[in-house]
Motif scaffolding. Structure first.
Motif, PDB file in Angstrom:
ATOM      1  N   ASP A 121       0.835  -1.202   0.000  1.00 30.77           N
ATOM      2  CA  ASP A 121       0.000   0.000   0.000  1.00 30.77           C
ATOM      3  C   ASP A 121       0.871   1.254   0.000  1.00 30.77           C
ATOM      4  O   ASP A 121       0.537   2.244  -0.642  1.00 30.77           O
ATOM      5  CB  ASP A 121      -0.900   0.033   1.249  1.00 30.77           C
ATOM      6  N   ALA A 122       1.977   1.200   0.741  1.00 27.96           N
ATOM      7  CA  ALA A 122       2.859   2.367   0.793  1.00 27.96           C
ATOM      8  C   ALA A 122       3.458   2.638  -0.585  1.00 27.96           C
ATOM      9  O   ALA A 122       3.576   3.795  -0.988  1.00 27.96           O
ATOM     10  CB  ALA A 122       3.967   2.154   1.825  1.00 27.96           C
ATOM     11  N   ILE A 123       3.814   1.592  -1.305  1.00 31.63           N
ATOM     12  CA  ILE A 123       4.345   1.782  -2.662  1.00 31.63           C
ATOM     13  C   ILE A 123       3.310   2.525  -3.501  1.00 31.63           C
ATOM     14  O   ILE A 123       3.623   3.480  -4.212  1.00 31.63           O
ATOM     15  CB  ILE A 123       4.692   0.421  -3.321  1.00 31.63           C
ATOM     16  N   ARG A 124       2.046   2.104  -3.366  1.00 26.52           N
ATOM     17  CA  ARG A 124       0.979   2.768  -4.128  1.00 26.52           C
ATOM     18  C   ARG A 124       0.767   4.191  -3.618  1.00 26.52           C
ATOM     19  O   ARG A 124       0.667   5.129  -4.410  1.00 26.52           O
ATOM     20  CB  ARG A 124      -0.318   1.976  -4.012  1.00 26.52           C
ATOM     21  N   ALA A 125       0.704   4.347  -2.300  1.00 26.56           N
ATOM     22  CA  ALA A 125       0.419   5.664  -1.741  1.00 26.56           C
ATOM     23  C   ALA A 125       1.507   6.675  -2.106  1.00 26.56           C
ATOM     24  O   ALA A 125       1.244   7.864  -2.182  1.00 26.56           O
ATOM     25  CB  ALA A 125       0.276   5.576  -0.225  1.00 26.56           C
ATOM     26  N   LEU A 126       2.734   6.200  -2.326  1.00 25.56           N
ATOM     27  CA  LEU A 126       3.814   7.122  -2.673  1.00 25.56           C
ATOM     28  C   LEU A 126       3.877   7.365  -4.181  1.00 25.56           C
ATOM     29  O   LEU A 126       4.875   7.861  -4.702  1.00 25.56           O
ATOM     30  CB  LEU A 126       5.157   6.582  -2.166  1.00 25.56           C
ATOM     31  N   GLY A 127       2.799   7.009  -4.866  1.00 27.87           N
ATOM     32  CA  GLY A 127       2.719   7.324  -6.289  1.00 27.87           C
ATOM     33  C   GLY A 127       3.584   6.443  -7.167  1.00 27.87           C
ATOM     34  O   GLY A 127       4.072   6.888  -8.204  1.00 27.87           O
ATOM     35  N   THR A 128       3.803   5.205  -6.740  1.00 31.06           N
ATOM     36  CA  THR A 128       4.551   4.273  -7.576  1.00 31.06           C
ATOM     37  C   THR A 128       3.740   2.990  -7.723  1.00 31.06           C
ATOM     38  O   THR A 128       2.755   2.800  -7.032  1.00 31.06           O
ATOM     39  CB  THR A 128       5.939   3.954  -6.966  1.00 31.06           C
ATOM     40  N   LYS A 133       7.523  -2.032  -9.459  1.00 28.86           N
ATOM     41  CA  LYS A 133       8.568  -2.123  -8.442  1.00 28.86           C
ATOM     42  C   LYS A 133       8.824  -3.566  -8.032  1.00 28.86           C
ATOM     43  O   LYS A 133       9.936  -3.931  -7.675  1.00 28.86           O
ATOM     44  CB  LYS A 133       8.144  -1.323  -7.192  1.00 28.86           C
TER      45      LYS A 133
END
Ligand SMILES: Nc1ncnc2c1ncn2[C@@H]1O[C@H](COP(=O)(O)OP(=O)(O)OP(=O)(O)O)[C@@H](O)[C@H]1O
Ligand SMILES: [Mg+2]
Lengths: 255, 243
Positions: A121-128, A133
């Motif tokens: 989720d953090a990968i998505r939330a950081l716009g990636t 990835k």
């Protein structure tokens, strides 16, 4: 009925994931560093396991065939039979199965833990994109590493056969290698080697799929890892039949 | 125009409705407190605002764009504009603290290595985390992880920040530090949504508050209004009475 449905679910989900990965691989940026890292993890780190598997397969097969055929005076066929079965079947399939166990389990449990701890989720939330990835580097690494590992396994497997042939069956190594090269055609080699690209996709996509679809916290990671290895292995074994047929048709068609 | 506009938001999990009809707005530069009992679905609302969760029905506008049907790719610009501060940090445990903070900078800015280093040092100093730079997240305490997560979310200077209980589990000193930081961000014109159970912090930083109850907004008002009406639902919630 239930398992039939869940098979369809896995098959559909994994196909979708493969499609998305293919689609996204055309969008900048591609992370080369992550791909190299994964090639190291998948390829270099699996090398010892794959080599040991191939070596012992080659040795055992030479021994079994040597002892079995000796009664009929067929010992001289050992180089032919052993190398052919290694190059066409044992090398690619055993290498892939070992990788399904080692790498498939690793990928599922790593991605699964990242899901549970919200890192995906953090990968998505950081716009990636987790596909870019996480998934694409693993698919590419398997696609690159597995065929190479298979090539090593083939060579070592044949060498193992030759070693047993010399040591236990009294076959001259030079004679052995001569027979091997006489027997194996490019078509033989490619029909085994070519399968590994498909097996690599099975392993990478299925293990990523199970990792990304984890349910039920840490316990889910364990279950998913088991399922991922079992599913990938079944895909390899069943797929092997159809791929053998497929490559056989191509061989017929080419000659 | 409101920066965030949620209209008739509904969401259920496995057939169990969490939100039935939630509507609220956040104006530019404002800090909205989002209150409600544990499990009422505050995190679900925040996650939906950046598309991590899709509403079953209803609309979510971010600066006028309706995002609930956006693809992951279309959401990238939204997610660089709107930062989400995870409740538990959600740090990448395969990377050091430095690499965690560098991640959004490398993805979304054109800063060179030395500028990245400077920005990270600045940010770590602000949060009193200078010593953590080269540690891995698993070597940090829960409160430190939380502050690193906060630092990672705001390091690319987003226009909107969604804080998910940023002060929960922090000591009083760091709680005050976080409050000050949120107020500083507000001075710079950052719009924010502040989810919390920590009432003193909420009253210190929020302009307006919204109380979620049974899947809908049960009460809403500015901090002044709330202070005036001691028998309102929000006041009773704040005092710990059953709403
Ligand atoms: N992915 C999910 N799958 C199933 N149920 C979920 C999921 N995410 C949230 N829920 C449910 O939605 C409800 C609201 O969860 P949420 O995390 O938003 O609560 P919260 O208001 O943030 O609580 P807290 O203050 O304790 O953080 C909970 O009942 C939870 O069980
Ligand atoms: Mg929450």
């Amino acid at each position: 009925m239930n398992s039939y449905l869940s098979f369809l679910q896995v098959f559909g989900g994994a196909s979708l994931l493969l499609y998305q990965s293919f689609h996204e691989s055309f969008r900048r940026p591609l992370y080369f560093k992550l791909i190299l890292e994964q090639i190291y993890m998948v390829g270099v780190k699996s090398l010892p396991l794959v080599l040991i598997t191939a070596l012992s397969t080659g040795m055992v097969m030479a021994l079994q065939f040597g002892l079995g055929l000796e009664k009929f005076g067929g010992k001289l066929y050992v180089p032919k039979i052993v190398s052919l079965s290694i190059i066409r079947e044992m090398g690619p399939v055993f290498t892939s199965l070992m990788l399904a166990a080692r790498v498939g389990a690793g990928i599922t449990s790593e991605i699964g833990s990242m899901m549970v701890t919200q890192q995906i989720d953090a990968i998505r939330a950081l716009g990636t994109s987790p596909i870019k990835k996480i998934v694409i580097p693993r698919i590419l690494a398997c696609l690159i590493a597995l065929p190479l590992l298979c090539a090593f396994a083939n060579a070592i497997g044949v060498y193992g056969g030759m070693y047993v042939g010399y040591n236990d069956l009294g076959l001259d190594p030079q004679f052995y290698m001569q027979k091997v090269f006489q027997t194996i055609t490019l078509a033989d080699y490619m029909s085994g080697f070519g399968k590994t690209f498909f097996f690599a996709l099975f392993i990478a996509v299925i293990s990523c799929y199970f990792g990304l679809n984890i349910k039920g916290g840490t316990k889910g990671v364990g279950t998913a890892t088991t399922k991922s290895v079992v599913t990938a292995s079944i895909f390899i074994l069943v797929g092997d039949y159809f791929l053998t047929k497929f490559f056989w048709i191509i061989e017929q068609w080419l000659s | 125009m409101a920066v965030i506009d949620v209209k008739n938001f509904a969401k259920s999990f496995d057939g169990k409705p969490v939100h039935k009809n939630v509507s609220f707005q956040v104006k530019e530069g404002e800090c909205l407190g989002l209150l409600g009992g544990s499990g009422v679905g505050k995190s679900v609302v925040l996650r939906s605002l950046i598309g991590l969760e899709k509403p079953d029905s209803g609309e979510i506008f971010i600066e006028g764009e309706e995002i609930s049907n956006f693809s992951e790719h279309q959401l990238i610009p939204i997610r660089t504009k709107v930062a989400y501060v995870f409740q538990n940090g959600a740090l990448f445990d395969s990377m050091s603290v430095f690499e965690n903070l560098a991640y959004p900078l490398r993805e979304h800015t054109k800063l060179n290595e030395s500028e990245i280093k400077n920005r990270i040092h600045e940010q770590l100093t602000e949060f009193g985390l200078e010593d953590a730079e080269f540690k891995s997240p698993s070597q940090l305490s829960g409160g430190m992880q939380k502050r690193v997560g906060l630092a990672r979310s705001i390091i690319i200077r987003p226009k909107v920040v969604l804080y998910d209980e940023p002060t929960a589990g922090l000591d009083p000193y760091n709680t005050v530090k976080i409050q000050e930081m949120i107020l500083r961000m507000k001075d710079k014109g950052v719009t924010s949504v502040f989810v919390t159970h920590d009432m003193p912090s909420a009253f210190n930083v929020c302009d307006r508050m919204v109380l979620l109850l049974n899947g809908a907004v049960a009460a809403e008002g500015t901090v002044e209004e709330l202070n005036k009406d001691p028998d309102g639902l929000l006041q009773r919630f704040v005092r710990g009475e059953r709403a």
